[in-house]
Write an enzyme that holds these catalytic residues in place. Structure first.
Site, PDB file in Angstrom:
ATOM      1  N   ASP A  11       0.882  -1.154   0.000  1.00  0.00           N
ATOM      2  CA  ASP A  11       0.000   0.000   0.000  1.00  0.00           C
ATOM      3  C   ASP A  11       0.936   1.224   0.000  1.00  0.00           C
ATOM      4  O   ASP A  11       2.105   1.119   0.387  1.00  0.00           O
ATOM      5  CB  ASP A  11      -0.844  -0.060   1.280  1.00  0.00           C
ATOM      6  CG  ASP A  11      -1.654   1.189   1.500  1.00  0.00           C
ATOM      7  OD1 ASP A  11      -2.424   1.552   0.605  1.00  0.00           O
ATOM      8  OD2 ASP A  11      -1.488   1.811   2.561  1.00  0.00           O
ATOM      9  N   ASP A  13       0.065   5.079   0.778  1.00  0.00           N
ATOM     10  CA  ASP A  13      -0.144   6.048   1.855  1.00  0.00           C
ATOM     11  C   ASP A  13      -0.155   5.327   3.204  1.00  0.00           C
ATOM     12  O   ASP A  13      -1.002   4.472   3.438  1.00  0.00           O
ATOM     13  CB  ASP A  13      -1.473   6.775   1.607  1.00  0.00           C
ATOM     14  CG  ASP A  13      -1.858   7.697   2.746  1.00  0.00           C
ATOM     15  OD1 ASP A  13      -0.965   8.177   3.461  1.00  0.00           O
ATOM     16  OD2 ASP A  13      -3.061   7.935   2.924  1.00  0.00           O
ATOM     17  N   GLY A  48      -7.164   4.444   3.433  1.00  0.00           N
ATOM     18  CA  GLY A  48      -7.327   3.371   2.451  1.00  0.00           C
ATOM     19  C   GLY A  48      -8.637   3.408   1.684  1.00  0.00           C
ATOM     20  O   GLY A  48      -8.866   2.610   0.787  1.00  0.00           O
ATOM     21  N   ARG A  51     -11.619   8.309  -2.699  1.00  0.00           N
ATOM     22  CA  ARG A  51     -11.919   9.745  -2.545  1.00  0.00           C
ATOM     23  C   ARG A  51     -13.423   9.985  -2.326  1.00  0.00           C
ATOM     24  O   ARG A  51     -13.826  10.676  -1.390  1.00  0.00           O
ATOM     25  CB  ARG A  51     -11.446  10.493  -3.797  1.00  0.00           C
ATOM     26  CG  ARG A  51     -11.335  11.981  -3.612  1.00  0.00           C
ATOM     27  CD  ARG A  51     -10.813  12.633  -4.893  1.00  0.00           C
ATOM     28  NE  ARG A  51      -9.558  12.022  -5.357  1.00  0.00           N
ATOM     29  CZ  ARG A  51      -9.042  12.209  -6.567  1.00  0.00           C
ATOM     30  NH1 ARG A  51      -9.663  12.976  -7.434  1.00  0.00           N
ATOM     31  NH2 ARG A  51      -7.916  11.618  -6.909  1.00  0.00           N
ATOM     32  N   SER A 118      -5.119   5.216  -4.175  1.00  0.00           N
ATOM     33  CA  SER A 118      -4.976   6.619  -4.592  1.00  0.00           C
ATOM     34  C   SER A 118      -4.832   6.785  -6.098  1.00  0.00           C
ATOM     35  O   SER A 118      -4.009   6.136  -6.742  1.00  0.00           O
ATOM     36  CB  SER A 118      -3.756   7.245  -3.918  1.00  0.00           C
ATOM     37  OG  SER A 118      -3.609   8.566  -4.395  1.00  0.00           O
ATOM     38  N   ARG A 119      -5.625   7.712  -6.629  1.00  0.00           N
ATOM     39  CA  ARG A 119      -5.499   8.055  -8.053  1.00  0.00           C
ATOM     40  C   ARG A 119      -4.323   8.994  -8.268  1.00  0.00           C
ATOM     41  O   ARG A 119      -3.962   9.292  -9.391  1.00  0.00           O
ATOM     42  CB  ARG A 119      -6.816   8.657  -8.537  1.00  0.00           C
ATOM     43  CG  ARG A 119      -7.912   7.589  -8.562  1.00  0.00           C
ATOM     44  CD  ARG A 119      -9.285   8.175  -8.671  1.00  0.00           C
ATOM     45  NE  ARG A 119      -9.467   8.859  -9.932  1.00  0.00           N
ATOM     46  CZ  ARG A 119     -10.554   9.553 -10.242  1.00  0.00           C
ATOM     47  NH1 ARG A 119     -11.536   9.650  -9.376  1.00  0.00           N
ATOM     48  NH2 ARG A 119     -10.659  10.148 -11.393  1.00  0.00           N
ATOM     49  N   ASN A 120      -3.719   9.466  -7.170  1.00  0.00           N
ATOM     50  CA  ASN A 120      -2.537  10.332  -7.280  1.00  0.00           C
ATOM     51  C   ASN A 120      -1.234   9.537  -7.151  1.00  0.00           C
ATOM     52  O   ASN A 120      -0.161  10.145  -7.021  1.00  0.00           O
ATOM     53  CB  ASN A 120      -2.587  11.417  -6.195  1.00  0.00           C
ATOM     54  CG  ASN A 120      -3.717  12.407  -6.453  1.00  0.00           C
ATOM     55  OD1 ASN A 120      -3.729  13.074  -7.477  1.00  0.00           O
ATOM     56  ND2 ASN A 120      -4.684  12.475  -5.552  1.00  0.00           N
ATOM     57  N   ASP A 172      -1.580  -0.421   6.073  1.00  0.00           N
ATOM     58  CA  ASP A 172      -1.734   0.316   7.337  1.00  0.00           C
ATOM     59  C   ASP A 172      -3.205   0.513   7.690  1.00  0.00           C
ATOM     60  O   ASP A 172      -3.508   1.064   8.749  1.00  0.00           O
ATOM     61  CB  ASP A 172      -1.062   1.695   7.254  1.00  0.00           C
ATOM     62  CG  ASP A 172      -1.829   2.644   6.367  1.00  0.00           C
ATOM     63  OD1 ASP A 172      -2.145   2.250   5.214  1.00  0.00           O
ATOM     64  OD2 ASP A 172      -2.155   3.765   6.807  1.00  0.00           O
TER      65      ASP A 172
HETATM   66  P1  B16 Z   1      -6.858   9.912  -3.863  1.00  0.00           P
HETATM   67  P2  B16 Z   1      -3.613   4.122   0.030  1.00  0.00           P
HETATM   68  C1  B16 Z   1      -5.507   6.000  -0.041  1.00  0.00           C
HETATM   69  O1  B16 Z   1      -4.191   5.609  -0.303  1.00  0.00           O
HETATM   70  C2  B16 Z   1      -5.547   6.884   1.183  1.00  0.00           C
HETATM   71  O2  B16 Z   1      -5.169   6.147   2.352  1.00  0.00           O
HETATM   72  C3  B16 Z   1      -6.942   7.408   1.387  1.00  0.00           C
HETATM   73  O3  B16 Z   1      -6.989   8.282   2.520  1.00  0.00           O
HETATM   74  C4  B16 Z   1      -7.395   8.158   0.125  1.00  0.00           C
HETATM   75  O4  B16 Z   1      -8.724   8.619   0.255  1.00  0.00           O
HETATM   76  C5  B16 Z   1      -7.293   7.209  -1.069  1.00  0.00           C
HETATM   77  O5  B16 Z   1      -5.953   6.749  -1.179  1.00  0.00           O
HETATM   78  C6  B16 Z   1      -7.678   7.887  -2.367  1.00  0.00           C
HETATM   79  O6  B16 Z   1      -6.728   8.861  -2.661  1.00  0.00           O
HETATM   80  O7  B16 Z   1      -7.840  10.950  -3.466  1.00  0.00           O
HETATM   81  O8  B16 Z   1      -5.430  10.432  -3.980  1.00  0.00           O
HETATM   82  O9  B16 Z   1      -7.269   9.127  -5.094  1.00  0.00           O
HETATM   83  O10 B16 Z   1      -3.514   4.037   1.521  1.00  0.00           O
HETATM   84  O11 B16 Z   1      -4.562   3.095  -0.581  1.00  0.00           O
HETATM   85  O12 B16 Z   1      -2.256   4.149  -0.653  1.00  0.00           O
HETATM   86 MG    MG Z   2      -2.717   3.214   3.356  1.00  0.00          MG
END
Ligand code: B16
Ligand code: MG
Length: 216
Positions: A11, A13, A48, A51, A118-120, A172
């Site tokens: 993972d 984040d 996790g 959005r 995350s899409r980022n 996490d």
């Molecule tokens: P985004 P992970 C997750 O990342 C984050 O933990 C979560 O808080 C967030 O809402 C999700 O990505 C979507 O992120 O807005 O950047 O697409 O923990 O799966 O790496």
């Molecule tokens: Mg995470």
């Protein structure tokens, strides 16, 4: 017989890099502008989670209904704030033990992947200079069902060319632990997920993880 671990799916984040405070600050700014109560306790529930699902959790405290168009606009506004914040991430923002773990696994010939909601993900990996470090990247751009659905981890395993039973997930978030187990993978819980009794292995952080035991 126990199948050997041939691939590790991380993972992003909360495991490789700490972007959770950036998520918090961006959601907080959006929520404050809308007059919606939001704090770090609610923020814990967003780990996790995708959005739009994160926004639904925040809107539980809203005093009025929001249309789908308004929700899209709020999520986009939050993402704008978030992208601005992660623009200052550097390799120094990697979590303790992350780099050493990746190098140790590579040396052992174990394949490594990202499995993030995350899409980022592409921006974050570029910022921390890990954009060429992984054998496969599965992220929020490539899936339709977010954790606890196993889709992102099953995709990562497929991209690695490995059966799920030969993969270990590092997570996490409780939603990610559920997703890994639902996909038939073992899971190392770190951070908040280290307390999850369902995790196969647990460690406070990657730095504290005993990979000699985990890989044997
Ligand atoms: P985004 P992970 C997750 O990342 C984050 O933990 C979560 O808080 C967030 O809402 C999700 O990505 C979507 O992120 O807005 O950047 O697409 O923990 O799966 O790496
Ligand atoms: Mg995470």
């Amino acid at each position: 017989m126990k199948k050997p671990i041939l691939g590790v799916i991380f993972d992003l984040d909360g495991v490789i890099v700490s972007t959770d405070n950036c998520h918090y600050l961006a959601w907080k700014k959006m929520a404050d502008e809308e007059g919606i109560p939001f704090d770090r306790t609610i923020n814990e529930r967003l780990r996790g989670v995708s959005r739009m699902e994160s926004l639904s959790i925040i809107l539980e405290k809203a005093t009025r209904e929001y249309s789908d168009a308004e929700k899209e606009a709020m999520a986009a506004r939050k993402n704008g704030y978030y992208v601005e914040l992660i623009g200052s991430l550097t390799p120094g923002d990697m979590l303790p033990g992350a780099m050493d773990t990746l190098q140790m696994l590579k040396k052992k010939g174990i394949r490594i992947a990202i499995g993030s909601s995350s899409r980022n993900t592409p921006i974050i990996l570029r910022q921390i200079q890990l954009d060429n470090a992984f054998d496969a990247v599965a992220d929020g751009n490539a899936i339709t069902r977010s954790k606890p659905d196993p889709e992102v981890f099953l995709l990562a395993a497929k991209l690695l060319g490995l059966p799920a039973e030969n993969c270990l997930v590092v997570e996490d978030a409780d939603a990610g632990v559920e997703a890994a187990l639902a996909g038939g993978m073992r899971v190392l819980g770190v951070g908040g997920a280290a307390q999850n009794p369902k995790a196969t292995f647990a460690a406070a952080s990657l730095e504290k993880a005993d990979f000699n035991t985990i890989l044997n």
